[in-house]
Design an enzyme around this catalytic site. Sequence first.
Site, PDB file in Angstrom:
ATOM      1  N   GLY A 113       0.810  -1.217   0.000  1.00  0.00           N
ATOM      2  CA  GLY A 113       0.000   0.000   0.000  1.00  0.00           C
ATOM      3  C   GLY A 113       0.841   1.264   0.000  1.00  0.00           C
ATOM      4  N   ASP A 158       1.446  -8.920   1.782  1.00  0.00           N
ATOM      5  CA  ASP A 158       0.215  -8.267   1.330  1.00  0.00           C
ATOM      6  C   ASP A 158      -0.727  -9.361   0.843  1.00  0.00           C
ATOM      7  OD1 ASP A 158      -0.161  -4.981   0.522  1.00  0.00           O
ATOM      8  OD2 ASP A 158      -1.687  -6.403  -0.155  1.00  0.00           O
ATOM      9  N   ILE A 159      -1.976  -8.961   0.584  1.00  0.00           N
ATOM     10  CA  ILE A 159      -2.963  -9.966   0.164  1.00  0.00           C
ATOM     11  C   ILE A 159      -2.698 -10.437  -1.264  1.00  0.00           C
ATOM     12  CG2 ILE A 159      -4.672  -8.281  -0.667  1.00  0.00           C
ATOM     13  CD1 ILE A 159      -6.800 -10.172   0.690  1.00  0.00           C
ATOM     14  N   ASP A 204      -3.364 -12.632   3.958  1.00  0.00           N
ATOM     15  CA  ASP A 204      -4.621 -11.917   4.143  1.00  0.00           C
ATOM     16  C   ASP A 204      -4.660 -11.488   5.615  1.00  0.00           C
ATOM     17  OD1 ASP A 204      -7.211 -11.124   4.651  1.00  0.00           O
ATOM     18  OD2 ASP A 204      -8.154 -12.830   3.605  1.00  0.00           O
ATOM     19  N   TYR A 216     -14.937   4.045   8.696  1.00  0.00           N
ATOM     20  CA  TYR A 216     -13.479   4.019   8.886  1.00  0.00           C
ATOM     21  C   TYR A 216     -13.105   4.682  10.214  1.00  0.00           C
ATOM     22  CZ  TYR A 216      -8.599   5.372   7.884  1.00  0.00           C
ATOM     23  OH  TYR A 216      -7.241   5.577   7.935  1.00  0.00           O
ATOM     24  N   LYS A 253     -11.264   3.111  13.588  1.00  0.00           N
ATOM     25  CA  LYS A 253     -10.018   3.643  14.155  1.00  0.00           C
ATOM     26  C   LYS A 253     -10.230   4.058  15.613  1.00  0.00           C
ATOM     27  CE  LYS A 253      -7.302   2.989  10.696  1.00  0.00           C
ATOM     28  NZ  LYS A 253      -6.260   1.952  10.791  1.00  0.00           N
ATOM     29  N   ILE A 283      -1.755  11.586   3.799  1.00  0.00           N
ATOM     30  CA  ILE A 283      -0.341  11.410   3.464  1.00  0.00           C
ATOM     31  C   ILE A 283      -0.111  11.618   1.964  1.00  0.00           C
ATOM     32  CG2 ILE A 283       1.625   9.829   3.521  1.00  0.00           C
ATOM     33  CD1 ILE A 283       0.420   8.551   5.986  1.00  0.00           C
TER      34      ILE A 283
HETATM   35  N1  SER Z   1      -6.099   9.468   4.408  1.00  0.00           N
HETATM   36  C1  SER Z   1      -7.196   8.825   5.078  1.00  0.00           C
HETATM   37  C2  SER Z   1      -8.459   8.938   4.327  1.00  0.00           C
HETATM   38  O1  SER Z   1      -8.601   9.922   3.635  1.00  0.00           O
HETATM   39  C3  SER Z   1      -7.380   9.405   6.433  1.00  0.00           C
HETATM   40  O2  SER Z   1      -6.730   8.613   7.357  1.00  0.00           O
HETATM   41  O3  SER Z   1      -9.292   8.115   4.452  1.00  0.00           O
END
Ligand code: SER
Length: 315
Positions: free
Chosen positions: A11, A34-35, A52, A142, A146, A172
């Site tokens: 990734g 990785d998968i 996996d 998501y 988290k 990022i």
């Molecule tokens: N970069 C991620 C997203 O946009 C945030 O952790 O889902």
Amino acid sequence: MPRILIIGACGQIGTELTTELRTKYGTNHVIASDINTRNLELVNSGPFEIIDAKNFNAIRDCCINYNIDTVYLMAALLSATGEKYPMEAWDLNMNSLFHVLNLAKDGVIKHVFWPSSIAVFGPTTPKVNTPQHTICEPTTVYGITKQVGERWCEYYHRKLGVDVRSIRYPGIISHKAMPGGGTTDYAVEIYHEALKNGHYTCFLDEHTELPMIFMEDAIKATIDLMEADGNNLTIRSSYNLASISFTPAELANSIKKHIPNFSISYEPDFRQAIADSWPSSIDDSVAQKDWNWQANYDLESMTTEMLKQLKKKYS
Ligand code: SER
């Protein structure tokens, strides 16, 4: 010398983390997994296993076979994909974490890195300079995974003595592997489109300010945290991390300084609501104090580096 397994190594983060850890500790001390084998350059760069992240036995067997002591769990479904496939996001993001935490609890491995995100915050969180300890009412699947994951990390540390460390990554920005399925992905796509087409249609509106970080800084933060003296770490849920905050319009302007004809238009989609629920800037003073965190890149130096590296790819 640690013996490391990276799960989700193909990734966006895993690709560069693998390279950096191998430079630091030696290729054979860092097992990538990785998968699938979607990133052949990474797959061919050293020891690689297909795993996996939902498969406990596969992770355990790999840890035992390679005598692994440290796992970086980088596999996850991100914010935009999570809204499309909520149960898959819950299944992958939570079960992979339990697998790794349980291996640490049982003494098969010793140290765990698990990424959290600015997605743990929500519309009721203070938006500017969001503190380490604050309201976390995420509105995305998501973000929920988290937030819950952070609670479990702290629980496994406090009750079961597991050495788990975590960062709430901002968006990022990187030039090697593409991000996939996130809300902050626009800030990577824009550079590619600027060089390929001179134009970018942004899926967020021009004033959406979000916390971001250049990959080199994100990798440095990750490794610095993992190398820090555990006695100095006061946070075992996940550390706030800050670097740069900007809007799509500000990012476009920084690109225009290098590519004067670059243009941008805005067509916000469902990801706008996700972005609107997140902070615009982050207070990371606890990370600064506990493990001396400091970012190196600002918007201008990041844009210069992104365009320099991507130009090589496209020329
Ligand atoms: N970069 C991620 C997203 O946009 C945030 O952790 O889902």
